[in-house]
Enzyme design. Structure first.
Site, PDB file in Angstrom:
ATOM      1  N   ASP A   1      65.089 101.924  39.475  1.00 57.90           N
ATOM      2  CA  ASP A   1      63.923 101.046  39.514  1.00 57.90           C
ATOM      3  C   ASP A   1      63.995 100.024  38.381  1.00 57.90           C
ATOM      4  O   ASP A   1      64.361 100.353  37.252  1.00 57.90           O
ATOM      5  CB  ASP A   1      62.649 101.891  39.371  1.00 57.90           C
ATOM      6  CG  ASP A   1      61.386 101.086  39.577  1.00 57.90           C
ATOM      7  OD1 ASP A   1      61.398 100.149  40.385  1.00 57.90           O
ATOM      8  OD2 ASP A   1      60.357 101.418  38.940  1.00 57.90           O
TER       9      ASP A   1
ATOM     10  N   HIS B   1      51.560  96.529  37.126  1.00 60.16           N
ATOM     11  CA  HIS B   1      52.088  97.750  36.534  1.00 60.16           C
ATOM     12  C   HIS B   1      51.084  98.319  35.537  1.00 60.16           C
ATOM     13  O   HIS B   1      50.322  97.585  34.918  1.00 60.16           O
ATOM     14  CB  HIS B   1      53.415  97.469  35.835  1.00 60.16           C
ATOM     15  CG  HIS B   1      54.498  97.049  36.766  1.00 60.16           C
ATOM     16  ND1 HIS B   1      55.098  97.903  37.645  1.00 60.16           N
ATOM     17  CD2 HIS B   1      55.091  95.844  36.972  1.00 60.16           C
ATOM     18  CE1 HIS B   1      56.021  97.268  38.348  1.00 60.16           C
ATOM     19  NE2 HIS B   1      56.032  96.015  37.957  1.00 60.16           N
TER      20      HIS B   1
ATOM     21  N   HIS C   1      55.099  97.671  44.481  1.00 56.99           N
ATOM     22  CA  HIS C   1      55.116  98.189  43.116  1.00 56.99           C
ATOM     23  C   HIS C   1      53.670  98.328  42.631  1.00 56.99           C
ATOM     24  O   HIS C   1      52.768  97.681  43.145  1.00 56.99           O
ATOM     25  CB  HIS C   1      55.897  97.253  42.204  1.00 56.99           C
ATOM     26  CG  HIS C   1      57.382  97.369  42.366  1.00 56.99           C
ATOM     27  ND1 HIS C   1      58.221  97.697  41.332  1.00 56.99           N
ATOM     28  CD2 HIS C   1      58.176  97.219  43.458  1.00 56.99           C
ATOM     29  CE1 HIS C   1      59.473  97.738  41.765  1.00 56.99           C
ATOM     30  NE2 HIS C   1      59.463  97.447  43.058  1.00 56.99           N
ATOM     31  N   GLY C   2      53.473  99.190  41.632  1.00 56.47           N
ATOM     32  CA  GLY C   2      52.111  99.397  41.141  1.00 56.47           C
ATOM     33  C   GLY C   2      51.244 100.098  42.161  1.00 56.47           C
ATOM     34  O   GLY C   2      50.080  99.743  42.344  1.00 56.47           O
TER      35      GLY C   2
ATOM     36  N   SER D   1      50.069 103.246  42.264  1.00 57.81           N
ATOM     37  CA  SER D   1      49.294 104.415  41.842  1.00 57.81           C
ATOM     38  C   SER D   1      47.801 104.227  42.118  1.00 57.81           C
ATOM     39  O   SER D   1      47.293 103.104  42.184  1.00 57.81           O
ATOM     40  CB  SER D   1      49.498 104.692  40.352  1.00 57.81           C
ATOM     41  OG  SER D   1      50.778 105.244  40.106  1.00 57.81           O
TER      42      SER D   1
ATOM     43  N   ASN E   1      55.654 102.586  45.211  1.00 56.34           N
ATOM     44  CA  ASN E   1      56.077 103.080  43.898  1.00 56.34           C
ATOM     45  C   ASN E   1      54.931 103.763  43.160  1.00 56.34           C
ATOM     46  O   ASN E   1      53.807 103.234  43.117  1.00 56.34           O
ATOM     47  CB  ASN E   1      56.608 101.926  43.050  1.00 56.34           C
ATOM     48  CG  ASN E   1      58.006 101.517  43.436  1.00 56.34           C
ATOM     49  OD1 ASN E   1      58.475 101.777  44.549  1.00 56.34           O
ATOM     50  ND2 ASN E   1      58.704 100.865  42.520  1.00 56.34           N
TER      51      ASN E   1
END
Length: 315
Positions: free
Chosen positions: A81, A179, A210-211, A213, A254
């Site tokens: 990554d 992020h 991405h990011g 969560s 991700n």
């Protein structure tokens, strides 16, 4: 079983999402593999340059290889990554990875194309897939720091030219996430109009979020109750947004921040509520179980539960 990320994407596109989890220690790797085997869910395990510096690539790869033997029914890809050219070349030459990410998104479009194509040419010669990034996410993760003023959404008008010129296999897009814990500064959320336009221009092409969560409020509250000082205005990607993103071509989601929050909560509560304990295996075991529980729920949300033995390369 180690498989290509492209096998996973070809199987999941438009149906379910693949959790791509950044790892850095043994406990997390156990929890992830244990959950995946229970759920029969395919996944991608990721190492970042910072994690490789922390644990050493040999140690990380050895732990992942050991986990594959301990949990033999798992189906997963191994991915680098957020690598630069040096990281990507090292990972390709190691022979351990099935895919790598080259992140030249901070460069000009032309420079991004040039750098990405160099990595693609080397990777494809060894049957390794390449994830590229177009657009810039703000936030902080490992050594990555991008100020909000430098963030820019992926431009749908550029995606076809970029993919054609680089021959990359998947594309990380900037559509509103960031992020770290502060996913949506200003409350914007995912920009589904941009995501839908990208999908229309690249039908069937795997996109990466991405990011991804969730940033649980409960986790933050428990961390703060045990002595932490995290802001309560932190926001992640909601369940609804993740499910909708999968419908618009996002195959890979991700996850890093959520793993850090769980680790922080378990560790802080251990030191607060067990002050006489000195055995590191106690919080370590708790973290394995907590992360396993988290991943079981994530596989259910992404609808990947029960899909591992349906991957064409192993069925």
């Amino acid at each position: 079983m180690l498989v290509s990320s492209m096998d996973l994407f070809n199987a999941c596109y438009g149906r379910y999402g693949i959790a791509a989890v950044n790892v850095w220690d043994m406990e997390q790797i156990h929890g992830l593999f244990r959950a995946a085997q229970k759920a029969n869910a395919p996944f991608i395990i990721q190492t970042t340059p910072a994690a490789r510096d922390y644990a050493d690539p040999v140690m990380l790869i050895s732990m992942i290889s050991a986990a594959a033997r301990i949990y033999p029914k798992t189906v997963f890809a191994l991915h680098l990554d957020h690598g630069n050219e040096e990281h990507a070349f090292e990972s390709i030459e190691s022979g351990a990875y099935t895919s790598v990410m080259i992140d030249a998104s901070h460069e000009s479009f032309e420079r991004n194309v040039s750098i990405t194509k160099n990595v693609v040419d080397l990777a494809h010669a060894k049957d390794i897939a390449v994830e590229a990034e177009l657009g810039v996410l703000s936030g902080v993760e490992d050594d990555l720091r991008v100020a909000g003023k430098d963030e820019r959404y992926t431009q749908p008008a550029e995606v076809v030219e970029f993919v054609n010129q680089t021959a990359c296999d998947s594309l990380a897009v900037a559509v509103g996430t960031s992020h770290g814990a502060y996913k949506f500064s200003g409350g914007r959320g995912l920009q589904f109009d941009i995501l839908k336009e990208i999908q229309n221009k690249l039908p069937g092409f795997p996109l990466v979020l991405h990011g991804g969560s969730a940033v649980s409020k409960e986790e933050i509250q428990r961390i703060n109750a045990a002595g932490g000082q995290l802001g309560m205005d932190a926001k992640g990607v909601s369940d609804y947004q993740l499910v909708k993103a999968i419908e618009h071509g996002v195959c890979k989601i991700n996850i890093a921040t959520d793993a850090r929050l769980i680790w922080t909560r378990v560790t802080r509560e251990f030191f607060k509520y067990s002050p006489a304990q000195i055995d590191p295996t106690v919080p370590g075991s708790s973290y394995m179980s907590a992360f396993e529980e988290f991943m079981l729920a994530k596989f259910e949300l992404l609808k990947s539960t029960g899909e591992a033995n349906q991957i064409p390369s192993i069925s």
